[in-house]
Write an enzyme that holds these catalytic residues in place. Structure first.
Site, short mmCIF file in Angstrom:
data_model
loop_
_atom_site.label_atom_id
_atom_site.label_comp_id
_atom_site.label_asym_id
_atom_site.label_seq_id
_atom_site.Cartn_x
_atom_site.Cartn_y
_atom_site.Cartn_z
N ASP A 1 -2.92 4.80 -2.28
CA ASP A 1 -3.93 5.44 -1.44
C ASP A 1 -4.29 6.81 -1.98
OD1 ASP A 1 -4.28 6.92 1.69
OD2 ASP A 1 -5.38 5.11 1.11
N HIS B 1 -11.38 -2.51 3.27
CA HIS B 1 -11.23 -2.21 4.71
C HIS B 1 -11.94 -0.93 5.12
CE1 HIS B 1 -8.41 0.27 2.66
NE2 HIS B 1 -8.21 0.97 3.76
N ASP B 2 -12.51 -0.19 4.13
CA ASP B 2 -13.25 1.05 4.41
C ASP B 2 -14.75 0.87 4.21
OD1 ASP B 2 -10.73 3.09 2.72
OD2 ASP B 2 -10.90 2.51 4.84
N GLU C 1 -6.38 4.27 -5.83
CA GLU C 1 -7.66 4.53 -5.17
C GLU C 1 -8.10 5.93 -5.58
OE1 GLU C 1 -9.64 4.70 -0.69
OE2 GLU C 1 -7.67 5.56 -1.08
N ASP D 1 0.87 -1.18 0.00
CA ASP D 1 0.00 0.00 0.00
C ASP D 1 0.91 1.24 0.00
OD1 ASP D 1 -3.28 0.05 1.41
OD2 ASP D 1 -2.27 1.73 0.40
O1 TEU Z 1 -9.39 6.03 2.01
C1 TEU Z 1 -9.84 7.20 1.42
C2 TEU Z 1 -11.16 7.66 1.91
O2 TEU Z 1 -11.54 8.73 1.69
C3 TEU Z 1 -11.99 6.74 2.66
O3 TEU Z 1 -11.26 6.26 3.58
C4 TEU Z 1 -12.98 7.30 3.53
O4 TEU Z 1 -13.18 6.38 4.50
C5 TEU Z 1 -14.29 7.47 3.21
O5 TEU Z 1 -14.97 6.38 3.54
C6 TEU Z 1 -14.73 8.10 2.12
O6 TEU Z 1 -15.47 9.09 2.73
C7 TEU Z 1 -8.00 5.80 2.07
C8 TEU Z 1 -7.76 4.52 2.86
O7 TEU Z 1 -8.36 3.45 2.18
C9 TEU Z 1 -8.33 4.73 4.23
O8 TEU Z 1 -8.30 3.56 5.01
C10 TEU Z 1 -7.56 5.84 4.91
O9 TEU Z 1 -8.16 6.12 6.12
C11 TEU Z 1 -7.56 7.09 4.04
O10 TEU Z 1 -7.31 6.85 2.67
C12 TEU Z 1 -6.45 8.01 4.49
O11 TEU Z 1 -5.20 7.43 4.22
#
Ligand code: TEU
Length: 547
Positions: free
Chosen positions: A201, A317-318, A243, A99
């Site tokens: 990311d 994971h989000d 992403e 990542d």
């Molecule tokens: O995620 C980007 C992000 O915007 C989403 O995490 C956010 O949770 C949301 O649901 C959208 O509103 C990436 C990673 O996947 C995440 O785990 C990190 O927290 C984030 O970036 C910051 O690095």
């Protein structure tokens, strides 16, 4: 069936290290734990593992706040453990995809420590600083993705620094060529360790123009990604997936077009955002809109039909767990709806990703109170959304439906204490369903989810039509059934799935009619899909024949 690029015929599997497998009993998953489960992944047949961050980090955002890119967080293990993971995975034909979190670092990273030490430190311009507004407040009212101002005052220098996520995640100043050169060097050091690629990311944020208040798809974005390609990716047989929450199909072609020299694919979230509330976003739960979902997937399939390449995923994971979000996680239909969702996704054109636990049909877990959540995004948003008028119960329901902690409860390996995840106390409680829903039970179950994913992956490895077949959507406006065709030469693969918990009648359009071999099903095998069909609840079937 090997082909180039390899990642167009491979299936990815995401590991969230904190929650996958704990080898030393401290309640937190780790790298030796992942090594101990590689045979589970090899048996599934996946081609690469996307490993969420394992770098040194104060864990303000569970590792997405990195304090040293060249060190492993002790809670996850050592660099030797990492090298062993890469080697052991390769021995099973599995690549390790790291990542890459470079929109921001941790505020405890040495770079930021230097930058905040003085106005004249050589690394000051590695981050984004601005003077206070005339009233001494933040320079402007840009907001963090996690909620609240995107600016935090640094008392030492009296300036504000910018952070699109938590204040412990200061954004890097990508306009500074020194920053970019340092990142390219770091990426090349990881490639030299033998990794198979990077998941990147929030890559759509690195081209931001702060003073113009442009954060996504900024003016420099594609210049930087093309520079990255020249400096690190060119000549390497690796996979890259960016992403990009802001990406539409046209953006995806800019990132992934064959002559663009940028990325292999992007993670786009249109099917996720479609399910969010217009006023309160993910914090107010909304019912599934199957027609809306189909329209989006079909649009992406057609937009990238001739160029570019799609990623395919239900969860990560989000995001909430797929079977709870899009299926039916009741005991009666959990396994079959999980298999039906897998069938719909894995026979589309693109690279599928499985999120840990999806292959055994793990479900969302019900958090009783807001304080039971661990996630920084949920904790930050509770006061903000309730102040905006969303009731506390509604917020709790929203967080239970869409919150990130659903995906982060420990992997359920068996019915032993703590689901065999740890011999200690898990950092986040195990989903109480683990006594029935776990890998050991599922793999022994003739109606299990694991073997269905394994069969789908094997179809992708065997049949070029699954990879290259032209995608033709069917019955897009049907509220219950998802159907499409893949065509290659005179061969036709038709997929039909009833995504409801009730029987439905469905008439196959002529352009989807086929007689041939039943490739896979969640119900009774069929060798012809013609005319009117009576589909059982969550019946998904694919038949391969000729046009
Ligand atoms: O995620 C980007 C992000 O915007 C989403 O995490 C956010 O949770 C949301 O649901 C959208 O509103 C990436 C990673 O996947 C995440 O785990 C990190 O927290 C984030 O970036 C910051 O690095």
């Amino acid at each position: 069936m090997s082909r180039t690029p390899w990642w167009q015929s491979a299936v990815g599997y995401q590991v969230y290290p904190r929650s996958f497998c704990d080898s030393n009993g401290d309640g937190v998953g780790d790298i030796p734990g992942i090594v101990s489960k590689l045979d589970h992944l090899a048996d599934l047949g996946i081609g690469f593992v996307w490993l969420s961050p394992v770098y040194a980090s104060p864990m303000a955002d569970n590792g997405y706040d990195i304090s040293d890119y060249d060190a492993i967080a002790p809670v996850f293990g050592t660099m030797d453990d990492m090298d062993r993971l890469i080697a052991e995975a390769r021995a099973r034909d599995i690549g390790i995809v790291m990542d890459l979190v470079v929109n921001h670092t941790s505020d405890e990273h040495a770079w930021f420590q230097a930058a905040r030490s003085s106005l004249v430190d050589p690394k000051r311009d590695w981050y984004i600083w601005r003077d206070p507004d005339s009233d001494g407040g933040p320079p402007d009212d840009q907001q963090s993705v996690f909620g609240g101002p995107a600016w935090t005052l640094d008392p030492v220098s009296g300036q504000y620094y910018f952070h699109l996520f938590n204040r412990k995640q200061p954004d890097l100043n990508w306009e500074n060529p020194e920053v970019r050169a340092e990142i390219w060097a770091m990426m090349n050091r990881w490639f030299d360790r033998g990794i198979a690629g990077f998941r990147m990311d929030v890559i759509d944020l690195i081209g931001k123009d702060i003073d113009a208040e442009i954060t996504t798809n900024g003016p420099h974005l594609h210049d930087y990604i093309q520079e990255m390609h020249r400096e690190t990716l060119a000549g390497r047989d690796v996979v890259t997936v960016g992403e990009a929450w802001s990406a539409g199909p046209d953006d995806a072609l800019l990132y992934t077009g064959r002559d663009r020299g940028e990325l292999s694919m992007v993670f786009q979230f249109s099917h996720v955002l479609q399910g969010w509330d217009p006023e309160f976003g993910k914090w107010r739960a909304r019912p599934r809109d199957l027609v809306g979902l189909k329209r989006l997937f079909n649009a992406w399939q057609l937009a990238l039909a001739e160029d570019g390449w799609n990623s395919l995923f239900w969860s990560n994971h989000d995001l909430p767990r797929a079977v709870s979000k899009y299926g039916d996680d009741s005991p009666a239909w959990r396994r079959r709806s999980a298999r039906a969702l897998a069938t719909v996704l894995h026979l589309m054109k693109g690279t599928p990703y499985i999120y840990q636990g999806e292959e055994i049909g793990m479900t969302n877990t019900a958090f009783a109170r807001v304080e039971d959540f661990d996630d920084v995004e949920i904790r930050t948003n509770f006061p903000i959304q309730t102040a905006r008028g969303l009731g506390a119960d509604a917020f709790l329901a929203g967080a239970n439906a869409n919150g990130r902690d659903n995906a982060r409860t420990p992997m359920q390996w068996d019915a032993r204490a703590h689901a065999g995840f740890t011999s200690g106390t898990p950092w986040l409680p195990v989903n109480p369903t683990f006594d029935k829903i776990n890998a050991a039970a599922d793999r022994a179950d003739p109606e299990g989810v694991f073997r269905h994913y394994k069969a789908l992956i094997s179809l992708r490895n065997k049949l070029d039509i699954v990879i290259d077949g032209r995608f033709v959507p069917l019955a897009e406006d049907d509220p219950n059934v998802w159907a499409y065709v893949r065509e290659l030469g005179t061969r036709r693969l038709t997929m039909v799935a009833n995504l409801t918990s009730a029987p439905v009648a469905f008439s196959i359009p002529t352009e989807g009619a086929v007689t041939g071999t039943c490739l896979i099903t969640t119900a009774t095998p069929r060798d012809r899909l013609r005319g009117k069909l009576d589909l059982a609840p969550w019946e998904a079937v694919a038949v391969l024949g000729t046009t």
